[in-house]
Design a protein around this motif. Structure first.
Motif, PDB file in Angstrom:
ATOM      1  N   PRO A   1      10.994  -9.374  19.857  1.00  0.00           N
ATOM      2  CA  PRO A   1      10.733 -10.809  19.945  1.00  0.00           C
ATOM      3  C   PRO A   1       9.693 -11.303  18.948  1.00  0.00           C
ATOM      4  O   PRO A   1       9.664 -12.470  18.610  1.00  0.00           O
ATOM      5  CB  PRO A   1      10.266 -10.996  21.383  1.00  0.00           C
ATOM      6  CG  PRO A   1       9.748  -9.681  21.810  1.00  0.00           C
ATOM      7  CD  PRO A   1      10.569  -8.655  21.056  1.00  0.00           C
ATOM      8  N   GLU A   2       8.810 -10.397  18.457  1.00  0.00           N
ATOM      9  CA  GLU A   2       7.776 -10.814  17.503  1.00  0.00           C
ATOM     10  C   GLU A   2       8.381 -11.315  16.198  1.00  0.00           C
ATOM     11  O   GLU A   2       7.721 -12.017  15.440  1.00  0.00           O
ATOM     12  CB  GLU A   2       6.771  -9.682  17.242  1.00  0.00           C
ATOM     13  CG  GLU A   2       7.283  -8.557  16.390  1.00  0.00           C
ATOM     14  CD  GLU A   2       8.082  -7.505  17.150  1.00  0.00           C
ATOM     15  OE1 GLU A   2       8.479  -6.519  16.519  1.00  0.00           O
ATOM     16  OE2 GLU A   2       8.321  -7.666  18.373  1.00  0.00           O
ATOM     17  N   ARG A   3       9.642 -11.006  15.938  1.00  0.00           N
ATOM     18  CA  ARG A   3      10.319 -11.476  14.721  1.00  0.00           C
ATOM     19  C   ARG A   3      11.023 -12.816  14.938  1.00  0.00           C
ATOM     20  O   ARG A   3      11.605 -13.356  14.009  1.00  0.00           O
ATOM     21  CB  ARG A   3      11.313 -10.425  14.251  1.00  0.00           C
ATOM     22  CG  ARG A   3      10.622  -9.154  13.793  1.00  0.00           C
ATOM     23  CD  ARG A   3      11.596  -8.164  13.195  1.00  0.00           C
ATOM     24  NE  ARG A   3      10.878  -6.973  12.803  1.00  0.00           N
ATOM     25  CZ  ARG A   3      11.137  -5.759  13.280  1.00  0.00           C
ATOM     26  NH1 ARG A   3      12.105  -5.599  14.165  1.00  0.00           N
ATOM     27  NH2 ARG A   3      10.442  -4.729  12.875  1.00  0.00           N
ATOM     28  N   LYS A   4      10.972 -13.322  16.152  1.00  0.00           N
ATOM     29  CA  LYS A   4      11.641 -14.586  16.490  1.00  0.00           C
ATOM     30  C   LYS A   4      10.642 -15.677  16.859  1.00  0.00           C
ATOM     31  O   LYS A   4      11.010 -16.686  17.441  1.00  0.00           O
ATOM     32  CB  LYS A   4      12.615 -14.357  17.642  1.00  0.00           C
ATOM     33  CG  LYS A   4      13.734 -13.400  17.284  1.00  0.00           C
ATOM     34  CD  LYS A   4      14.634 -13.160  18.465  1.00  0.00           C
ATOM     35  CE  LYS A   4      15.721 -12.158  18.098  1.00  0.00           C
ATOM     36  NZ  LYS A   4      16.520 -11.780  19.251  1.00  0.00           N
ATOM     37  N   LEU A   5       9.384 -15.465  16.521  1.00  0.00           N
ATOM     38  CA  LEU A   5       8.348 -16.437  16.850  1.00  0.00           C
ATOM     39  C   LEU A   5       8.352 -17.584  15.860  1.00  0.00           C
ATOM     40  O   LEU A   5       8.744 -17.412  14.700  1.00  0.00           O
ATOM     41  CB  LEU A   5       6.971 -15.766  16.819  1.00  0.00           C
ATOM     42  CG  LEU A   5       6.723 -14.625  17.787  1.00  0.00           C
ATOM     43  CD1 LEU A   5       5.345 -14.014  17.541  1.00  0.00           C
ATOM     44  CD2 LEU A   5       6.855 -15.089  19.223  1.00  0.00           C
ATOM     45  N   PRO A   6       7.853 -18.741  16.281  1.00  0.00           N
ATOM     46  CA  PRO A   6       7.595 -19.792  15.291  1.00  0.00           C
ATOM     47  C   PRO A   6       6.448 -19.331  14.392  1.00  0.00           C
ATOM     48  O   PRO A   6       5.829 -18.295  14.662  1.00  0.00           O
ATOM     49  CB  PRO A   6       7.188 -20.993  16.151  1.00  0.00           C
ATOM     50  CG  PRO A   6       6.689 -20.412  17.423  1.00  0.00           C
ATOM     51  CD  PRO A   6       7.444 -19.126  17.637  1.00  0.00           C
ATOM     52  N   PHE A  85      -2.936  -5.318  28.240  1.00  0.00           N
ATOM     53  CA  PHE A  85      -2.920  -6.313  27.175  1.00  0.00           C
ATOM     54  C   PHE A  85      -1.660  -6.183  26.315  1.00  0.00           C
ATOM     55  O   PHE A  85      -1.098  -7.188  25.882  1.00  0.00           O
ATOM     56  CB  PHE A  85      -4.172  -6.232  26.294  1.00  0.00           C
ATOM     57  CG  PHE A  85      -4.233  -7.346  25.284  1.00  0.00           C
ATOM     58  CD1 PHE A  85      -4.587  -8.631  25.670  1.00  0.00           C
ATOM     59  CD2 PHE A  85      -3.887  -7.122  23.963  1.00  0.00           C
ATOM     60  CE1 PHE A  85      -4.610  -9.672  24.759  1.00  0.00           C
ATOM     61  CE2 PHE A  85      -3.909  -8.156  23.040  1.00  0.00           C
ATOM     62  CZ  PHE A  85      -4.271  -9.438  23.433  1.00  0.00           C
ATOM     63  N   GLU A  86      -1.212  -4.957  26.080  1.00  0.00           N
ATOM     64  CA  GLU A  86       0.034  -4.779  25.322  1.00  0.00           C
ATOM     65  C   GLU A  86       1.211  -5.389  26.080  1.00  0.00           C
ATOM     66  O   GLU A  86       2.076  -6.039  25.481  1.00  0.00           O
ATOM     67  CB  GLU A  86       0.283  -3.292  25.039  1.00  0.00           C
ATOM     68  CG  GLU A  86      -0.681  -2.722  24.017  1.00  0.00           C
ATOM     69  CD  GLU A  86      -0.682  -1.210  23.960  1.00  0.00           C
ATOM     70  OE1 GLU A  86      -1.095  -0.678  22.907  1.00  0.00           O
ATOM     71  OE2 GLU A  86      -0.281  -0.548  24.946  1.00  0.00           O
ATOM     72  N   MET A  87       1.232  -5.216  27.398  1.00  0.00           N
ATOM     73  CA  MET A  87       2.295  -5.820  28.203  1.00  0.00           C
ATOM     74  C   MET A  87       2.179  -7.347  28.179  1.00  0.00           C
ATOM     75  O   MET A  87       3.178  -8.047  28.024  1.00  0.00           O
ATOM     76  CB  MET A  87       2.239  -5.301  29.641  1.00  0.00           C
ATOM     77  CG  MET A  87       3.318  -5.880  30.541  1.00  0.00           C
ATOM     78  SD  MET A  87       5.014  -5.497  30.011  1.00  0.00           S
ATOM     79  CE  MET A  87       5.142  -3.800  30.539  1.00  0.00           C
ATOM     80  N   GLU A  88       0.963  -7.857  28.302  1.00  0.00           N
ATOM     81  CA  GLU A  88       0.777  -9.310  28.253  1.00  0.00           C
ATOM     82  C   GLU A  88       1.219  -9.873  26.898  1.00  0.00           C
ATOM     83  O   GLU A  88       1.808 -10.957  26.833  1.00  0.00           O
ATOM     84  CB  GLU A  88      -0.686  -9.665  28.518  1.00  0.00           C
ATOM     85  CG  GLU A  88      -1.118  -9.412  29.943  1.00  0.00           C
ATOM     86  CD  GLU A  88      -2.618  -9.547  30.159  1.00  0.00           C
ATOM     87  OE1 GLU A  88      -3.384  -9.687  29.163  1.00  0.00           O
ATOM     88  OE2 GLU A  88      -3.036  -9.504  31.322  1.00  0.00           O
ATOM     89  N   THR A  89       0.959  -9.148  25.832  1.00  0.00           N
ATOM     90  CA  THR A  89       1.390  -9.587  24.501  1.00  0.00           C
ATOM     91  C   THR A  89       2.903  -9.583  24.400  1.00  0.00           C
ATOM     92  O   THR A  89       3.503 -10.530  23.885  1.00  0.00           O
ATOM     93  CB  THR A  89       0.775  -8.684  23.407  1.00  0.00           C
ATOM     94  OG1 THR A  89      -0.645  -8.707  23.528  1.00  0.00           O
ATOM     95  CG2 THR A  89       1.168  -9.160  22.023  1.00  0.00           C
ATOM     96  N   ALA A  90       3.534  -8.531  24.898  1.00  0.00           N
ATOM     97  CA  ALA A  90       5.003  -8.469  24.881  1.00  0.00           C
ATOM     98  C   ALA A  90       5.592  -9.640  25.656  1.00  0.00           C
ATOM     99  O   ALA A  90       6.575 -10.266  25.219  1.00  0.00           O
ATOM    100  CB  ALA A  90       5.476  -7.136  25.466  1.00  0.00           C
ATOM    101  N   VAL A  91       4.986  -9.966  26.787  1.00  0.00           N
ATOM    102  CA  VAL A  91       5.444 -11.107  27.586  1.00  0.00           C
ATOM    103  C   VAL A  91       5.305 -12.395  26.775  1.00  0.00           C
ATOM    104  O   VAL A  91       6.227 -13.220  26.739  1.00  0.00           O
ATOM    105  CB  VAL A  91       4.686 -11.181  28.929  1.00  0.00           C
ATOM    106  CG1 VAL A  91       4.901 -12.521  29.613  1.00  0.00           C
ATOM    107  CG2 VAL A  91       5.103 -10.028  29.830  1.00  0.00           C
ATOM    108  N   ALA A  92       4.171 -12.574  26.111  1.00  0.00           N
ATOM    109  CA  ALA A  92       3.980 -13.774  25.283  1.00  0.00           C
ATOM    110  C   ALA A  92       5.059 -13.862  24.213  1.00  0.00           C
ATOM    111  O   ALA A  92       5.667 -14.924  24.021  1.00  0.00           O
ATOM    112  CB  ALA A  92       2.595 -13.752  24.630  1.00  0.00           C
ATOM    113  N   PHE A  93       5.306 -12.773  23.521  1.00  0.00           N
ATOM    114  CA  PHE A  93       6.309 -12.791  22.455  1.00  0.00           C
ATOM    115  C   PHE A  93       7.702 -13.100  23.002  1.00  0.00           C
ATOM    116  O   PHE A  93       8.460 -13.850  22.389  1.00  0.00           O
ATOM    117  CB  PHE A  93       6.312 -11.469  21.701  1.00  0.00           C
ATOM    118  CG  PHE A  93       5.084 -11.245  20.841  1.00  0.00           C
ATOM    119  CD1 PHE A  93       4.164 -12.253  20.587  1.00  0.00           C
ATOM    120  CD2 PHE A  93       4.838 -10.004  20.300  1.00  0.00           C
ATOM    121  CE1 PHE A  93       3.044 -12.047  19.802  1.00  0.00           C
ATOM    122  CE2 PHE A  93       3.723  -9.774  19.498  1.00  0.00           C
ATOM    123  CZ  PHE A  93       2.826 -10.796  19.256  1.00  0.00           C
TER     124      PHE A  93
END
Length: 173
Positions: A1-6, A85-93
């Motif tokens: 998902p990090e490649r699909k961010l604005p 925090f890694e899980m929270e980041t994945a959720v954000a992405f």
């Protein structure tokens, strides 16, 4: 998902990250942009970490969507070791990739070089707020070492905005 961010504005530092993100969000939303925001930690509820951009101003992610996205990320992780925090980041992405927006503001959790938010390859801009002695057990025991870790969010050909720093920190940044 990090490649699909604005487009992302990535914010690191010791002091003022949250305030900087809040000011940036206010400025961008006042300009009519839809702004996603990921910050941590939260004060009362985990939902506070995730603001989804919308016309006229963003809103915190709802309980049901947050719960479903955490479950999705847990399934995708398949039991591999991961920090909260890694899980929270994945959720954000995942949330930010799913909802359209004009820009995403990401606050670094700890450091920068090894921070899970640092998987973003080409942010729109990198911001370094004042750096001081913090998390020395992870980042180093000198201001220069800590600044080096924080400055690792800087990417080639990406504009950098840097707050005034102590000379040792600025020399590294």
């Amino acid at each position: 998902p990090e490649r699909k961010l604005p487009p992302v504005i990535h914010v690191a530092g010791t002091n003022g990250k949250g305030s900087t993100v809040a000011y940036l969000r206010a400025i961008l939303e006042a300009s009519g942009l839809r702004v996603h925001v990921f910050t941590s930690p939260y004060l009362v509820r985990l939902n506070e970490c995730y603001r989804l951009g919308a016309v006229g101003g963003g809103k915190l992610v709802g309980d049901d969507e947050l719960h479903a996205t955490f479950e999705h990320c847990e399934r995708a992780n398949a039991g591999n070791p991961i920090t909260i925090f890694e899980m929270e980041t994945a959720v954000a992405f995942c949330l930010f990739a799913k909802h359209p927006a004009d820009v995403a503001l990401l606050e670094v959790g700890l450091g920068g070089r090894l921070d899970s938010t640092n998987v973003v390859e080409m942010p729109l801009a990198s911001v370094i707020t004042p750096v001081s002695m913090d998390h020395m057990e992870f980042l180093g025991d000198t201001l220069a070492l800590i600044a080096s870790e924080k400055a690792a969010i800087i990417k080639r050909k990406v504009p950098v905005v840097c707050a005034e720093q102590a000379p040792d920190a600025m020399a590294v940044i």
